[in-house]
Design an enzyme around this catalytic site. Sequence first.
Site, PDB file in Angstrom:
ATOM      1  CE  LYS A 408     -18.906   2.028   8.576  1.00 55.84           C
ATOM      2  NZ  LYS A 408     -19.401   1.323   6.842  1.00 55.84           N
ATOM      3  CG  ASP A 504     -18.179   2.405  -1.950  1.00 53.23           C
ATOM      4  OD1 ASP A 504     -17.853   2.282  -2.563  1.00 53.23           O
ATOM      5  OD2 ASP A 504     -17.802   2.529  -0.326  1.00 53.23           O
TER       6      ASP A 504
END
Length: 746
Positions: A408, A504
Site C-alpha cells: 500500500k 472504517d
Amino acid sequence: MAVLLNPSSSSSSKATPRPPQQQQLLLLLLHLLLVAVPATSLTFSYDADSFVSEDFRQEDDAMVTAGRIELLGEEFAARARGRALYKRPVQLWDGATGEEASFAASFNFTIRSVAGRGNALAGHGMTFFLAPFMPDMPQECYEGCLGLFDQSLTRNTASATMGNASGAASFVAVEFDTHMDGWDPSGRHVGVDINNVDSRRGNYVVLPEDSLVDAGVMSATVSYDSGARRLDVALAIGGGAATATYNLSAAVHLRSVLPEQVAVGFSAATGDQFASNHTVLSFTFSSTLPTRTTNPPPPSTSSAKTAHLSAAVAAAGIALLLLVLAITILIRRARKRRRRDDGVSYDDSLDDDDEEDMESGTGPRRIPYAQLAAATGGFAEIGKLGEGGSGSVYGGHVRELGRDVAIKVFTRGASMEGRKEYRSEVTVISRLRHRNLVQLMGWCHGRRRLLLVYELVRNGSLDGHLYSNKETLTWPLRYQIINGLASAVLYLHQEWDQCVVHGDIKPSNIMLDESFNAKLGDFGLARLIDHGMSLQTMTAVAGTPGYLDPECVITGKASTESDMYSFGIVLLEVASGRRPMVVTPRAAAATAGGGKDDDDGGGQVFRLVEWAWELYGRGDDDQSSLDAIADTRLGGAFDRWEMERVVGVGLWCAHPDPKARPAIRQAAEALQSRKFRMPVLPPRMPVAVYLQPFAASTMKYYGDSMTSVGSEVVGYSSTSLATATLSSSSSLPSAMANNDSLSPRE
C-alpha cells in the site's frame, strides 16, 4: 497467512519512549568490546506450573496459555496453523572450535479431534522442529505442510513431488502425522523431515489407524547424537500395561543442514475440512554444547592490579560512550535538517521514537524501498490491485521475503493526515494477532514515501465479489464471511488488551483468502481506547458515507457503537447485494443494487437500512419480504433461518439509537445460535434526533464525497435526512422519536 507478532499489553496507544535505535546498537557493540563472552549450557524445562508465554514466540494461531502450548489456539478451527518457538538460540555447532552438540528433547502432548465428529476430522498433525534462528513462517504452510513448508515448492501436486526448502527456510523436523496426503506413506505415522514434509525421503514408522488422535497424553523423546550423526525418536502412547512404544532412527548430519544457532519449537496445521487441537503439555530440552551469551562473568576476587585494569577499561568505556552519544546527536540533527531541506517540516515527519515503536517486537519490520520497487516493477500500473481514499495497492513478489505481498502506497504521504493514518496502521495492527485480520508484514517510509507491506490475500476484497462480474458468492460463503468478520470485530472490541475501534468497516476493507475466509484490514482510522470507555472524541469525522454512524457525524465520537453500525450495514449489504447508499436515478440504482428494479423514485437517495427495515417490518409470516431483501443473484438458494437472522442482526446493529445496538458478542452469538432470543425491532425504523452539533470545519470524509451539515443537527428519519438548526452550545444527549421498546422473541 502468518502473523509473527506478540500482542502488546500496553494500556495506551503510545508506547513508552525508548533510546534511539542507533544508541542501542552502539551500546551493544561497546558492551561486547568491554566484557568477556562466557558460555553456559542450555537446559530448560516447562510443565503446567512453569510455562511462561514470554519465553516463547507465538506465531499465527499458537498461544501459550494456562500452563500449556495450544498450537492452533483454544478453539477447534479449520484452516488454522501455528508455531511456538523457544526464544533463546540453541548452539548446534561452533565454527570456532569445531564442536557439535548432542541434545535431547522430551515433551508430552495431545491431539484431539472435533468433539463428536470422529478421527476423520482430526487435522493434519504436528511437529517438533529445528530451524535457523529465528525463522519466518512460510507463506503457504497449511494442511499437510504442517506449519513448516511452503506449498508453493510442491512441483507436481498430482504426483506429490516437491522441492526442498533452503537458506533461512531450512528445517529438520519430527512429524506426528494424522492425515494421509499425497506424499505421505500412511494416514498415521511418525517421520523425520529434512527441508520438506515428504517422510518417504527419510525414515518413518507407520502407526495403527487408531493412534495419535484422541489417544490421551502421549510422550515423545527426540535425541541427537552428534558423534554418530543420528536422530532417534521414541513415542509412547497409552499408559500402564497398555502402553505402546514406537522407535525411529534416522541418519542425519545436522551441521550440514542447519547453521550454528537454531531455534527449537513446535508447529501444527489444519486444512479447510479439518479441525483439531494440538497441545504441548510439557517440554524439556538439554544440550551438551554451551550457548554463547553476552552476560558478564561473575565478580572476581583478583588482585589490586586487576582492579586498576578494570578501572582503566571502565574509564575508556565512558569516554567511548560519550563519543557515541555525541555522534548520535549529530546524526539526528542532520536528519532533521535534511527533512527541512526537502520541504517537509520535522513535525510532519516520523521521528526516531516513531521508528522505535514500529521496530519493536517480533512482527513487522522495515523493508528497504529498493526491494519494494523491484517487487512491483517500479510500481507499474499493470501491477496495481486497487485504489482507495488513502492510497494505491500494488501486488508483487519480494525476493528477500520469499513471498508474494500487497504493498500500500499512501497518496497523502507528505501530509499530516497521511502520516497519521500510516502510523496508526503500523502501531495498531502490528500488535494484533487474529486469523480474521490481514497480516502486516513490513513498512517503509522516507521523506515523501509511506508504504505498508501486507500478506497478499488471493481472492481480493469482498466488494469486488459483490459488485463485479465475478462468479456470484454462494450463501454458505457469505455466511462464512459474515461470521469471520464478527470474530474479527469481537477480538478488536473485547478480546485484546485494549479496545480497538476500527473506524472504517466496509466490504472494500474485508479481504478474502483462498478459502473465502474474511480478513479485516485497513487500520488507518483505528483508535485505541481502554475497556469500559465507550466514546472517544475525534479531531475529524473520518469514515465512508453509508457506513458511517449518523450520530458519529454529528457528535464527533468514535466508539464501538459506531463500529457496530458499520458492521450492521455490511451484513445487510452481503445479504441483499445492494450498496448502502446510492444517489442515482432509479434505473441506475437498481442496477447497482443487484439488478432489482424498485420504485425508489427517480433521482432520490436509496438508503439500504431504511429499505430493508420497511420490508423486514412486514412480519414473519410474509415470506416475500425475505425474498425481496435477498440478493436476486442467489436465485433463492439460501438458508432461510440464516438469511432472516443476518438481516435481523444487521438492522439491530444499524439501529438509529446507539444505546439500542448490541455489543459484538451479542451479535456474534445471535448469528450462530438458534437459541438466542432476538429483540423485536419496531415495525418502522425509529427517528433519531442528535442534539450535539459538530463543527463543519473539522469534518473530513475518506472515500466518496458528502456535503457537510455544519452546525446543524441531523434527524435520521425513515424517509429522508432532515436538518434542524440548533444552538452551537447545545450539549444535550441524543433523543429518540418513535423508539418502541425492545422485547425478546425467538
